[in-house]
Design a protein around this motif. Structure first.
Motif, PDB file in Angstrom:
ATOM      1  N   PHE A 179       0.844  -1.199   0.000  1.00 32.01           N
ATOM      2  CA  PHE A 179       0.000   0.000   0.000  1.00 32.01           C
ATOM      3  C   PHE A 179       0.879   1.248   0.000  1.00 32.01           C
ATOM      4  N   GLY A 180       1.897   1.260   0.842  1.00 31.70           N
ATOM      5  CA  GLY A 180       2.788   2.411   0.893  1.00 31.70           C
ATOM      6  C   GLY A 180       3.531   2.623  -0.412  1.00 31.70           C
ATOM      7  N   ARG A 181       4.028   1.549  -0.983  1.00 30.94           N
ATOM      8  CA  ARG A 181       4.745   1.670  -2.254  1.00 30.94           C
ATOM      9  C   ARG A 181       3.818   2.190  -3.351  1.00 30.94           C
ATOM     10  N   TRP A 182       2.574   1.688  -3.374  1.00 22.06           N
ATOM     11  CA  TRP A 182       1.624   2.134  -4.389  1.00 22.06           C
ATOM     12  C   TRP A 182       1.329   3.623  -4.227  1.00 22.06           C
ATOM     13  N   CYS A 183       1.128   4.070  -3.001  1.00 23.99           N
ATOM     14  CA  CYS A 183       0.838   5.482  -2.762  1.00 23.99           C
ATOM     15  C   CYS A 183       1.981   6.374  -3.226  1.00 23.99           C
ATOM     16  N   MET A 184       3.219   5.962  -2.939  1.00 27.38           N
ATOM     17  CA  MET A 184       4.368   6.766  -3.345  1.00 27.38           C
ATOM     18  C   MET A 184       4.497   6.814  -4.865  1.00 27.38           C
ATOM     19  N   ALA A 185       4.111   5.735  -5.525  1.00 28.12           N
ATOM     20  CA  ALA A 185       4.210   5.685  -6.987  1.00 28.12           C
ATOM     21  C   ALA A 185       3.042   6.383  -7.671  1.00 28.12           C
ATOM     22  N   ASN A 186       1.945   6.605  -6.933  1.00 24.37           N
ATOM     23  CA  ASN A 186       0.734   7.194  -7.520  1.00 24.37           C
ATOM     24  C   ASN A 186       0.214   8.322  -6.625  1.00 24.37           C
ATOM     25  N   PRO A 187       0.971   9.405  -6.483  1.00 23.21           N
ATOM     26  CA  PRO A 187       0.584  10.448  -5.524  1.00 23.21           C
ATOM     27  C   PRO A 187      -0.715  11.157  -5.870  1.00 23.21           C
ATOM     28  N   SER A 193      -6.233   5.056   9.910  1.00 20.68           N
ATOM     29  CA  SER A 193      -5.747   6.395  10.261  1.00 20.68           C
ATOM     30  C   SER A 193      -4.231   6.414  10.420  1.00 20.68           C
ATOM     31  N   VAL A 194      -3.696   5.432  11.130  1.00 23.09           N
ATOM     32  CA  VAL A 194      -2.255   5.462  11.387  1.00 23.09           C
ATOM     33  C   VAL A 194      -1.451   5.107  10.138  1.00 23.09           C
ATOM     34  N   THR A 195      -1.966   4.182   9.333  1.00 24.76           N
ATOM     35  CA  THR A 195      -1.208   3.825   8.128  1.00 24.76           C
ATOM     36  C   THR A 195      -1.292   4.939   7.077  1.00 24.76           C
ATOM     37  N   ALA A 196      -2.495   5.457   6.842  1.00 29.09           N
ATOM     38  CA  ALA A 196      -2.620   6.554   5.878  1.00 29.09           C
ATOM     39  C   ALA A 196      -1.916   7.804   6.390  1.00 29.09           C
ATOM     40  N   GLY A 197      -1.877   7.985   7.720  1.00 27.58           N
ATOM     41  CA  GLY A 197      -1.193   9.155   8.271  1.00 27.58           C
ATOM     42  C   GLY A 197       0.289   9.156   7.969  1.00 27.58           C
ATOM     43  N   VAL A 198       0.919   7.993   8.051  1.00 31.35           N
ATOM     44  CA  VAL A 198       2.334   7.883   7.716  1.00 31.35           C
ATOM     45  C   VAL A 198       2.561   8.278   6.263  1.00 31.35           C
ATOM     46  N   LEU A 236       4.265  12.003   1.826  1.00 28.10           N
ATOM     47  CA  LEU A 236       3.967  12.723   0.583  1.00 28.10           C
ATOM     48  C   LEU A 236       4.007  14.232   0.782  1.00 28.10           C
ATOM     49  N   ALA A 237       3.681  14.693   1.986  1.00 33.77           N
ATOM     50  CA  ALA A 237       3.688  16.132   2.241  1.00 33.77           C
ATOM     51  C   ALA A 237       5.095  16.675   2.437  1.00 33.77           C
ATOM     52  N   ASN A 238       5.985  15.864   3.018  1.00 30.64           N
ATOM     53  CA  ASN A 238       7.304  16.372   3.396  1.00 30.64           C
ATOM     54  C   ASN A 238       8.443  15.899   2.502  1.00 30.64           C
ATOM     55  N   GLU A 239       8.338  14.687   1.983  1.00 29.93           N
ATOM     56  CA  GLU A 239       9.387  14.157   1.120  1.00 29.93           C
ATOM     57  C   GLU A 239       8.759  13.440  -0.073  1.00 29.93           C
ATOM     58  N   PRO A 240       8.033  14.151  -0.920  1.00 22.07           N
ATOM     59  CA  PRO A 240       7.309  13.478  -2.004  1.00 22.07           C
ATOM     60  C   PRO A 240       8.205  12.798  -3.027  1.00 22.07           C
ATOM     61  N   PHE A 260       9.405   8.960   6.800  1.00 25.94           N
ATOM     62  CA  PHE A 260       8.161   8.552   7.445  1.00 25.94           C
ATOM     63  C   PHE A 260       7.779   7.114   7.081  1.00 25.94           C
ATOM     64  N   THR A 261       7.986   6.739   5.830  1.00 23.16           N
ATOM     65  CA  THR A 261       7.617   5.381   5.435  1.00 23.16           C
ATOM     66  C   THR A 261       8.447   4.335   6.176  1.00 23.16           C
ATOM     67  N   ARG A 262       9.649   4.707   6.599  1.00 27.32           N
ATOM     68  CA  ARG A 262      10.448   3.768   7.383  1.00 27.32           C
ATOM     69  C   ARG A 262       9.785   3.441   8.720  1.00 27.32           C
ATOM     70  N   LEU A 263       8.867   4.289   9.144  1.00 26.78           N
ATOM     71  CA  LEU A 263       8.192   4.088  10.427  1.00 26.78           C
ATOM     72  C   LEU A 263       6.981   3.170  10.328  1.00 26.78           C
ATOM     73  N   LEU A 264       6.603   2.794   9.130  1.00 24.25           N
ATOM     74  CA  LEU A 264       5.379   2.019   8.967  1.00 24.25           C
ATOM     75  C   LEU A 264       5.402   0.697   9.747  1.00 24.25           C
ATOM     76  N   PRO A 265       6.494  -0.077   9.738  1.00 25.28           N
ATOM     77  CA  PRO A 265       6.500  -1.296  10.557  1.00 25.28           C
ATOM     78  C   PRO A 265       6.282  -1.010  12.040  1.00 25.28           C
ATOM     79  N   ALA A 266       6.845   0.087  12.547  1.00 28.64           N
ATOM     80  CA  ALA A 266       6.655   0.440  13.957  1.00 28.64           C
ATOM     81  C   ALA A 266       5.200   0.789  14.237  1.00 28.64           C
ATOM     82  N   VAL A 267       4.566   1.466  13.293  1.00 33.13           N
ATOM     83  CA  VAL A 267       3.154   1.813  13.449  1.00 33.13           C
ATOM     84  C   VAL A 267       2.299   0.551  13.511  1.00 33.13           C
ATOM     85  N   LEU A 268       2.613  -0.436  12.691  1.00 34.37           N
ATOM     86  CA  LEU A 268       1.860  -1.684  12.713  1.00 34.37           C
ATOM     87  C   LEU A 268       2.066  -2.420  14.037  1.00 34.37           C
TER      88      LEU A 268
END
Length: 212
Positions: A102-110, A169-174, A179-183, A192-200
Motif C-alpha cells: 500500500f505504501g509503495r503504491w501510494c508513493m508511486a501514484n501520488p 488512520s495510522v497507516t494513511a497518516g504515515v 507525501l507532504a514532506n518528502e514526495p 516517514f515510510t520507514r516508520l510504517l512497521p513500527a506503526v503496525l
C-alpha cells in the motif's frame, strides 16, 4: 451486414480517448495541484476543443470521479495480487506485507492517493460506482484482520469500526506525512515510510489478544 466490428472500433477509440484525457489530467495535477485542474487546460493538453471534451466528461468533477475509480480499482487489485502471491507465516505477517505494498503504491501514484485518501478537492464526493472498489478493499482488510483474530493474534476489537478506523488512520497518516514532506523520496528511504512497521507494531500492541 453486421455493424459489430464498426461499433467495436468506435468503442475502442472512445476508451483510448478517455485514457488520454485522464492521463493528461494527471500530468496537469502533478504540475498545478490536484484542486487546480481545469477542463480548458485538459482540452488543450489533448489537442481538443472544450465542447468536444464534454462528450467524454461533462464536468471537472466527472474527471475526478473517473480517476478516483481507477485509483480505487488499481489499489484493490494490487492488494489482492499481494495476498495471492505473498509467502506469509500468519495473517498479521500477510497484512504487514499488504500495508507495505500500500505504501509503495501510494508513493508511486501520488495524484490518485490524494484523491483516494485526502480531501484535496473542495466539493468532490466520489459516486457510489467509483467508491465501490474502495469498499471492497476495506472488506478485504477487515477479512484479513478477522483471520488474525481467529488465529489468536489480535483481540476481537481489532475488527470493530474503531479498530478499522485506527488502522487506516495510522497507516494513511504515515503516507500523508511522507507525501507532504518528502514526495520525491523512495519508499525505502522515506523518513516517514520507514516508520510504517513500527506503526503496525503499535496497532498490534493496542489490540493484543486476551490472555489465556
Amino acid at each position: 451486414m453486421s455493424t459489430a466490428p464498426s461499433f467495436d472500433r468506435r468503442a475502442r477509440r472512445r476508451e483510448q480517448t478517455i485514457d488520454e484525457i485522464l492521463a493528461a489530467a494527471v500530468r496537469l495535477m502533478e504540475a498545478e495541484g490536484v484542486a487546480g485542474l481545469s477542463l480548458s487546460a485538459v482540452a488543450r493538453e489533448v489537442g481538443m476543443r472544450p465542447p468536444s471534451l464534454y462528450q467524454y466528461f461533462p464536468s471537472k468533477m466527472a474527471i475526478y470521479d473517473a480517476l478516483f475509480r481507477r485509483g480505487a480499482e488499481a489499489f484493490r487489485d494490487v492488494r489482492r495480487e499481494t495476498v495471492r502471491t505473498a509467502v506469509a507465516a500468519d495473517p498479521l505477517e500477510l497484512e504487514r506485507i499488504c500495508t507495505i505494498e500500500f505504501g509503495r503504491w501510494c508513493m508511486a501514484n501520488p495524484i490518485h492517493s490524494q484523491l483516494l485518501f485526502w480531501r484535496t478537492v473542495p466539493g468532490f464526493t466520489p459516486s457510489p460506482e467509483a467508491y465501490a472498489p474502495a469498499q471492497e478493499t476495506m472488506e478485504d482488510l477487515r477479512g484479513n484482520l478477522r483471520a488474525a483474530v481467529a488465529a489468536g493474534l489480535l483481540h476481537p476489537d481489532a475488527v470493530s469500526d474503531d479498530g478499522i478506523a485506527l488502522y487506516t488512520s495510522v497507516t494513511a497518516g504515515v503516507l500523508s506525512q511522507q507525501l507532504a514532506n518528502e514526495p520525491d523520496a523512495s519508499y525505502d528511504d522515506g523518513r516517514f515510510t520507514r516508520l510504517l512497521p513500527a506503526v503496525l507494531e503499535m496497532f498490534q500492541q493496542r489490540y493484543a489478544p486476551p490472555r489465556g
